[in-house]
Design a protein around this motif. Structure first.
Motif, PDB file in Angstrom:
ATOM      1  N   ARG A 112     -24.154  -8.892   1.534  1.00 53.30           N
ATOM      2  CA  ARG A 112     -25.336  -9.655   1.917  1.00 53.30           C
ATOM      3  C   ARG A 112     -25.161 -11.115   1.503  1.00 53.30           C
ATOM      4  O   ARG A 112     -24.310 -11.453   0.675  1.00 53.30           O
ATOM      5  CB  ARG A 112     -26.588  -9.072   1.256  1.00 53.30           C
ATOM      6  N   TYR A 113     -25.992 -11.952   2.059  1.00 56.19           N
ATOM      7  CA  TYR A 113     -25.949 -13.366   1.693  1.00 56.19           C
ATOM      8  C   TYR A 113     -26.169 -13.538   0.199  1.00 56.19           C
ATOM      9  O   TYR A 113     -25.454 -14.290  -0.477  1.00 56.19           O
ATOM     10  CB  TYR A 113     -27.016 -14.136   2.478  1.00 56.19           C
ATOM     11  N   GLU A 114     -27.118 -12.803  -0.329  1.00 54.35           N
ATOM     12  CA  GLU A 114     -27.415 -12.943  -1.757  1.00 54.35           C
ATOM     13  C   GLU A 114     -26.283 -12.406  -2.640  1.00 54.35           C
ATOM     14  O   GLU A 114     -26.201 -12.740  -3.825  1.00 54.35           O
ATOM     15  CB  GLU A 114     -28.742 -12.264  -2.114  1.00 54.35           C
ATOM     16  N   ASP A 115     -25.401 -11.577  -2.054  1.00 54.16           N
ATOM     17  CA  ASP A 115     -24.238 -11.093  -2.803  1.00 54.16           C
ATOM     18  C   ASP A 115     -23.115 -12.124  -2.817  1.00 54.16           C
ATOM     19  O   ASP A 115     -22.420 -12.281  -3.825  1.00 54.16           O
ATOM     20  CB  ASP A 115     -23.702  -9.796  -2.178  1.00 54.16           C
ATOM     21  N   HIS A 201     -27.608 -19.836   4.954  1.00 58.79           N
ATOM     22  CA  HIS A 201     -27.592 -18.603   5.750  1.00 58.79           C
ATOM     23  C   HIS A 201     -28.115 -18.954   7.134  1.00 58.79           C
ATOM     24  O   HIS A 201     -29.250 -19.409   7.286  1.00 58.79           O
ATOM     25  CB  HIS A 201     -28.484 -17.546   5.088  1.00 58.79           C
TER      26      HIS A 201
END
Length: 401
Positions: A112-115, A201
């Protein structure tokens, strides 16, 4: 050779099929180093599409040639934690990460983007979905024929007439323009990074692009418009925006919008000066009122000559029209060739379709053949800092092929 706009830009293409990889292909055309990540074995399932019985048969894998030219191939089994770690190491060095994995898969794989954003605060993370990132259908699988073509109203809207069955789209018909949207989002993200120093993102979906392509009719619906059913071609409401079959059974389409001015020229081109004195067609209002009768007249007239003859005649008269071409017409279309819409692969002369964007003073790379599954795995891993022993261990773990 002029400086390539995206030379030095590193892109991870962790996506499949057409739309998201198409955005990476455009970046590669202008010099980006694109690493195509796909599973070991058969690789991206899009590789197999030309073998389907409904597809044109050829010795070349034409779909893969277009989708993955210029790219380097890295085969990773992302179910393996060590393969996920490879992606994370590559992300640290990358400028752009492209994925069309569903949100649930991205979460499972830690993609994910947050990862990934904490690993590289300059990363442009580009996600592509069928139906958008939110809502109850966000995780629903989507292809261009379903999300872009059918759901957007395009499939219903292009019926030949109101009672005709809906028409199927062609392979990739919605994917390629949707890929342009994702490419635009990536470039906007890069521009924002230039202004702020921070990544972003960005994303789009097949559904959003389909509605945008059907934007005129969508906006009409939003304004509460009353829609008019499309009549059969033979009963068209306007004979001057209709399509006609020529003697050789090939078609052309007219788009005469200023028919008041062009009517005398048009009938002269047709060799039908007699229509000048036909009371049914005396004025613009008469010609619209009697569009069915005029269509019948034009059907009979166009049936007297081959399309190539009508093409010369109408072009000489300045009439707005075009041929209804088939895919087989494209390789020999002089206008397409004159504008370098088709360009040869490096060293072998086979043509491919270039990306539909030109920038003055910027050349594109000479197209290179797409990679075999994992063709550049060792090369990419070495660049990322893996030594021979580490690569061998990844291979032994089944993480890399």
């Amino acid at each position: 050779m002029a400086q390539l706009m995206f030379k030095g830009l590193k892109v991870l293409d962790c996506s499949s099929f057409i739309a998201a990889p198409a955005a990476a292909t455009i970046l590669s055309d202008f010099g980006a180093d694109v690493i195509k990540i796909e599973p070991p074995g058969a690789g991206d399932p899009y590789r197999a599409v030309p073998s389907l019985p409904t597809m044109p048969q050829a010795k070349e894998n034409y779909a893969w040639m277009l989708a993955s030219r210029n790219k380097r191939g890295l085969a990773l089994n992302l179910a393996k934690p060590s393969a996920q770690q490879v992606v994370r190491r590559l992300v640290v060095q990358a400028d752009v990460f492209i994925t069309n994995f569903p949100a649930v898969v991205r979460k499972k794989l830690g993609l994910r983007y947050e990862d990934l954003a904490p690993l590289n605060d300059r990363l442009i993370y580009a996600s592509f979905t069928g139906y958008g990132e939110y809502g109850e259908e966000a995780s629903k699988p989507g292809f261009d024929i379903t999300a872009w073509w059918a759901r957007s109203g395009l499939m219903d809207g292009v019926r030949t007439e109101a009672t005709a069955p809906p028409a199927r789209s062609l392979t990739g018909m919605g994917d390629h323009p949707s890929g342009i949207s994702l490419y635009a989002g990536i470039v906007m993200g890069l521009y924002q990074r230039q202004l702020t120093g921070m990544g972003a993102h960005v994303g789009t979906s097949l559904l959003a692009n389909g509605v945008w392509c059907n934007g005129v009719m969508a906006q009409a619906a939003l304004c509460g418009a009353r829609f008019i059913d499309r009549p059969p071609r033979e009963r068209a409401l306007n004979a001057f925006t209709n399509y006609y079959q020529c003697r050789d059974k090939r078609w052309l389409i007219l788009t005469i919008l200023n028919e008041e001015r062009q009517w005398p020229v048009f009938i002269k081109c047709l060799g039908r000066d007699d229509l000048q004195n036909d009371r049914q067609f005396a004025t613009s209002r008469d010609r619209m009122k009697n569009a069915v009768e005029l269509t019948t007249v034009l059907d009979k007239t166009f049936a007297t000559k081959d399309r190539s003859e009508w093409r010369e005649i109408l072009a000489a008269g300045g009439i707005v029209f075009d041929v209804v071409a088939s895919a087989q017409d494209i390789p020999n279309d002089s206008q397409i060739l004159a504008n370098d819409i088709l360009v040869p692969f490096d060293n072998d002369g086979v043509l491919t379709v270039t990306s539909p964007i030109c920038v003055e003073g910027q050349n594109k790379v000479k197209p290179r053949r797409p990679p075999a599954v994992g063709q550049h795995s060792d090369e990419v891993l070495r660049e990322a800092g893996y030594d021979a022993a580490m690569i061998e261990q990844l291979r032994a773990d089944g993480a890399v092929a």
